[in-house]
Design a protein around this motif. Structure first.
Motif, PDB file in Angstrom:
ATOM      1  N   LYS A  67      27.079  31.792  38.739  1.00 11.40           N
ATOM      2  CA  LYS A  67      25.725  31.275  39.302  1.00 11.40           C
ATOM      3  C   LYS A  67      25.266  31.927  40.529  1.00 11.40           C
ATOM      4  N   ALA A  68      26.311  32.270  41.428  1.00 12.31           N
ATOM      5  CA  ALA A  68      25.848  33.030  42.791  1.00 12.31           C
ATOM      6  C   ALA A  68      25.306  34.500  42.455  1.00 12.31           C
ATOM      7  N   GLY A  69      25.593  35.037  40.943  1.00  9.05           N
ATOM      8  CA  GLY A  69      24.964  36.236  40.590  1.00  9.05           C
ATOM      9  C   GLY A  69      26.149  37.414  40.397  1.00  9.05           C
ATOM     10  N   TYR A  70      27.241  37.032  40.598  1.00 11.28           N
ATOM     11  CA  TYR A  70      28.479  37.889  40.280  1.00 11.28           C
ATOM     12  C   TYR A  70      28.463  38.103  38.471  1.00 11.28           C
ATOM     13  N   SER A  71      28.766  39.523  38.621  1.00 15.00           N
ATOM     14  CA  SER A  71      29.067  39.947  36.630  1.00 15.00           C
ATOM     15  C   SER A  71      30.331  39.109  36.524  1.00 15.00           C
ATOM     16  N   VAL A  72      30.608  38.931  35.128  1.00 17.73           N
ATOM     17  CA  VAL A  72      31.789  38.133  34.812  1.00 17.73           C
ATOM     18  C   VAL A  72      33.040  38.715  35.464  1.00 17.73           C
ATOM     19  N   GLU A  73      33.166  40.082  35.223  1.00 15.26           N
ATOM     20  CA  GLU A  73      34.544  40.870  35.859  1.00 15.26           C
ATOM     21  C   GLU A  73      34.506  40.803  37.414  1.00 15.26           C
ATOM     22  N   ASN A  74      33.633  40.620  38.224  1.00 15.96           N
ATOM     23  CA  ASN A  74      33.746  40.381  39.439  1.00 15.96           C
ATOM     24  C   ASN A  74      33.762  39.007  39.760  1.00 15.96           C
ATOM     25  N   ALA A  75      33.433  38.041  39.093  1.00 17.23           N
ATOM     26  CA  ALA A  75      33.482  36.511  39.199  1.00 17.23           C
ATOM     27  C   ALA A  75      34.862  36.242  39.013  1.00 17.23           C
ATOM     28  N   VAL A  76      35.711  36.889  38.002  1.00 14.09           N
ATOM     29  CA  VAL A  76      37.041  36.568  37.755  1.00 14.09           C
ATOM     30  C   VAL A  76      37.845  37.094  39.060  1.00 14.09           C
ATOM     31  N   ARG A  94      47.354  31.352  38.710  1.00 18.58           N
ATOM     32  CA  ARG A  94      47.505  32.323  39.622  1.00 18.58           C
ATOM     33  C   ARG A  94      47.780  33.587  38.478  1.00 18.58           C
ATOM     34  N   ARG A  95      48.975  33.370  37.886  1.00 20.72           N
ATOM     35  CA  ARG A  95      49.510  34.456  37.132  1.00 20.72           C
ATOM     36  C   ARG A  95      48.816  34.990  35.982  1.00 20.72           C
ATOM     37  N   GLU A  96      47.973  34.017  35.599  1.00 14.04           N
ATOM     38  CA  GLU A  96      46.833  34.281  34.310  1.00 14.04           C
ATOM     39  C   GLU A  96      45.699  35.127  34.848  1.00 14.04           C
ATOM     40  N   PHE A  97      45.023  34.671  35.990  1.00 10.78           N
ATOM     41  CA  PHE A  97      44.226  35.403  36.670  1.00 10.78           C
ATOM     42  C   PHE A  97      44.366  36.861  37.173  1.00 10.78           C
ATOM     43  N   ASN A  98      45.786  36.935  37.693  1.00 10.20           N
ATOM     44  CA  ASN A  98      46.390  38.286  38.080  1.00 10.20           C
ATOM     45  C   ASN A  98      46.506  39.040  36.808  1.00 10.20           C
ATOM     46  N   ARG A  99      46.859  38.701  35.766  1.00 12.09           N
ATOM     47  CA  ARG A  99      46.856  39.384  34.513  1.00 12.09           C
ATOM     48  C   ARG A  99      45.602  39.926  34.010  1.00 12.09           C
ATOM     49  N   MET A 100      44.529  38.833  34.080  1.00  9.84           N
ATOM     50  CA  MET A 100      43.100  39.309  33.535  1.00  9.84           C
ATOM     51  C   MET A 100      42.657  40.511  34.400  1.00  9.84           C
ATOM     52  N   ILE A 101      42.845  40.168  35.693  1.00 14.34           N
ATOM     53  CA  ILE A 101      42.240  41.302  36.733  1.00 14.34           C
ATOM     54  C   ILE A 101      42.971  42.519  36.448  1.00 14.34           C
ATOM     55  N   HIS A 102      44.274  42.582  36.194  1.00 13.58           N
ATOM     56  CA  HIS A 102      45.005  43.807  35.596  1.00 13.58           C
ATOM     57  C   HIS A 102      44.553  44.453  34.386  1.00 13.58           C
ATOM     58  N   GLU A 103      44.036  43.583  33.368  1.00  6.56           N
ATOM     59  CA  GLU A 103      43.471  44.147  32.275  1.00  6.56           C
ATOM     60  C   GLU A 103      42.071  44.584  32.616  1.00  6.56           C
ATOM     61  N   LEU A 104      41.152  43.966  33.444  1.00  2.00           N
ATOM     62  CA  LEU A 104      39.967  44.482  33.690  1.00  2.00           C
ATOM     63  C   LEU A 104      40.093  45.736  34.254  1.00  2.00           C
ATOM     64  N   ASN A 105      41.115  45.924  35.076  1.00  4.65           N
ATOM     65  CA  ASN A 105      41.220  47.411  35.815  1.00  4.65           C
ATOM     66  C   ASN A 105      41.488  48.489  34.827  1.00  4.65           C
ATOM     67  N   MET A 106      42.113  47.990  33.524  1.00  8.05           N
ATOM     68  CA  MET A 106      42.455  48.886  32.510  1.00  8.05           C
ATOM     69  C   MET A 106      41.203  49.296  31.539  1.00  8.05           C
ATOM     70  N   ASN A 107      39.898  48.694  32.138  1.00  7.73           N
ATOM     71  CA  ASN A 107      38.905  48.894  31.313  1.00  7.73           C
ATOM     72  C   ASN A 107      38.479  48.088  30.229  1.00  7.73           C
ATOM     73  N   LEU A 108      39.238  46.918  30.258  1.00  8.50           N
ATOM     74  CA  LEU A 108      39.045  46.074  28.910  1.00  8.50           C
ATOM     75  C   LEU A 108      37.876  44.995  29.421  1.00  8.50           C
ATOM     76  N   THR A 109      36.904  44.667  28.063  1.00  2.00           N
ATOM     77  CA  THR A 109      36.023  43.828  28.476  1.00  2.00           C
ATOM     78  C   THR A 109      36.294  42.558  28.822  1.00  2.00           C
ATOM     79  N   ALA A 110      35.367  41.789  29.518  1.00  2.00           N
ATOM     80  CA  ALA A 110      35.674  40.401  29.991  1.00  2.00           C
ATOM     81  C   ALA A 110      35.835  39.529  28.601  1.00  2.00           C
ATOM     82  N   GLU A 111      35.271  39.787  27.702  1.00  2.00           N
ATOM     83  CA  GLU A 111      35.591  39.033  26.353  1.00  2.00           C
ATOM     84  C   GLU A 111      36.683  39.220  25.889  1.00  2.00           C
ATOM     85  N   GLN A 112      37.381  40.468  25.758  1.00  2.00           N
ATOM     86  CA  GLN A 112      38.646  40.968  25.445  1.00  2.00           C
ATOM     87  C   GLN A 112      39.695  40.167  26.130  1.00  2.00           C
ATOM     88  N   VAL A 113      39.599  40.305  27.464  1.00  2.00           N
ATOM     89  CA  VAL A 113      40.432  39.573  28.490  1.00  2.00           C
ATOM     90  C   VAL A 113      40.610  38.211  28.145  1.00  2.00           C
TER      91      VAL A 113
END
Length: 232
Positions: A67-76, A94-113
């Motif tokens: 709602k603040a205007g972040y993209s999904v990737e940055n919101a995560v 916390r472990r789940e979100f850390n893994r999601m960030i790791h997958e986003l850094n590997m250029n996976l889409t937010a939907e895939q993550v």
């Protein structure tokens, strides 16, 4: 290990009270195994409830970031930062979100993550959230509003379950006391008036009678546990 110790003590107590011989503890090993299985179910259920509340808080923060205007990737990424003061590093959310960030850094889409997270967790609330998010993303709808409503519905469901558990707390305490009282009465009779029960030990009729009592006690306990388990 604590559950295993409790199972062993329960096995020995039942052998002593119902058969007056430690040899019976070998025959009652299935009871200990069943106790461990039931303990594992209760423990997993408790952890699932804890995670559901963590997930609800995480999704509320995620929705606010969107709602603040972040993209999904940055919101995560922002959500993971906001979760740090709330939960320890070893917490599941916390472990789940850390893994999601790791997958986003590997250029996976937010939907895939998010779908990958849902496959790992296999929980209804997470599946519903990810499904709603994916649908809103593909159809181009107001994803922020949809996610906000979804998080609100999950929160209401958790609140209803919490209210139910609060109302059942007294009944659970009564049930636990009712489970302890029969064993306590037999133990009291063994200690105070052993001659009253001695006729039930060391003969086939007594073994059959006490076995029937033990089976009835076990069935009553199982029925009671089912009655106080209410899912929303």
């Amino acid at each position: 290990m604590l559950a295993a110790v409790k199972a062993i003590l329960l096995d020995g107590l039942l052998a002593y009270l119902f058969y007056n011989t430690w040899v019976a503890a070998i025959a009652l090993v299935p009871v200990s195994i069943f106790y461990l299985h039931q303990w594992r179910e209760d423990y997993c259920h408790k952890k699932e409830q804890e995670f559901r509340e963590q997930f609800q808080n995480g999704m509320q923060i995620l929705s606010s970031s969107l709602k603040a205007g972040y993209s999904v990737e940055n919101a995560v990424r922002e959500t993971e930062k906001d979760l740090r003061p709330l939960y320890s590093k070893d917490s599941r959310i916390r472990r789940e979100f850390n893994r999601m960030i790791h997958e986003l850094n590997m250029n996976l889409t937010a939907e895939q993550v998010l779908k990958d997270m849902a496959r790992r967790i296999r929980q209804e609330d997470v599946d519903n959230f990810v499904m709603v998010f994916a649908t809103a993303k593909r159809t181009g709808g107001d994803s922020i509003s949809i996610l906000k409503n979804t998080v609100q519905m999950i929160g209401e469901k958790i609140e209803v379950e919490r209210e139910i558990q609060t109302m059942l707390a007294a009944k659970k305490m009564e049930f636990n006391m009712m489970c302890i009282i029969p064993l306590g009465m037999v133990l009291y009779m063994r200690m105070a008036f052993p001659e009253f029960l001695i006729v039930l030990y060391g003969n086939i009729v007594g073994v059959i009678l006490m076995s029937v009592c033990l089976v009835v006690y076990g069935l009553a306990w199982r029925l009671g546990t089912k009655m106080i388990q209410i899912e929303v």
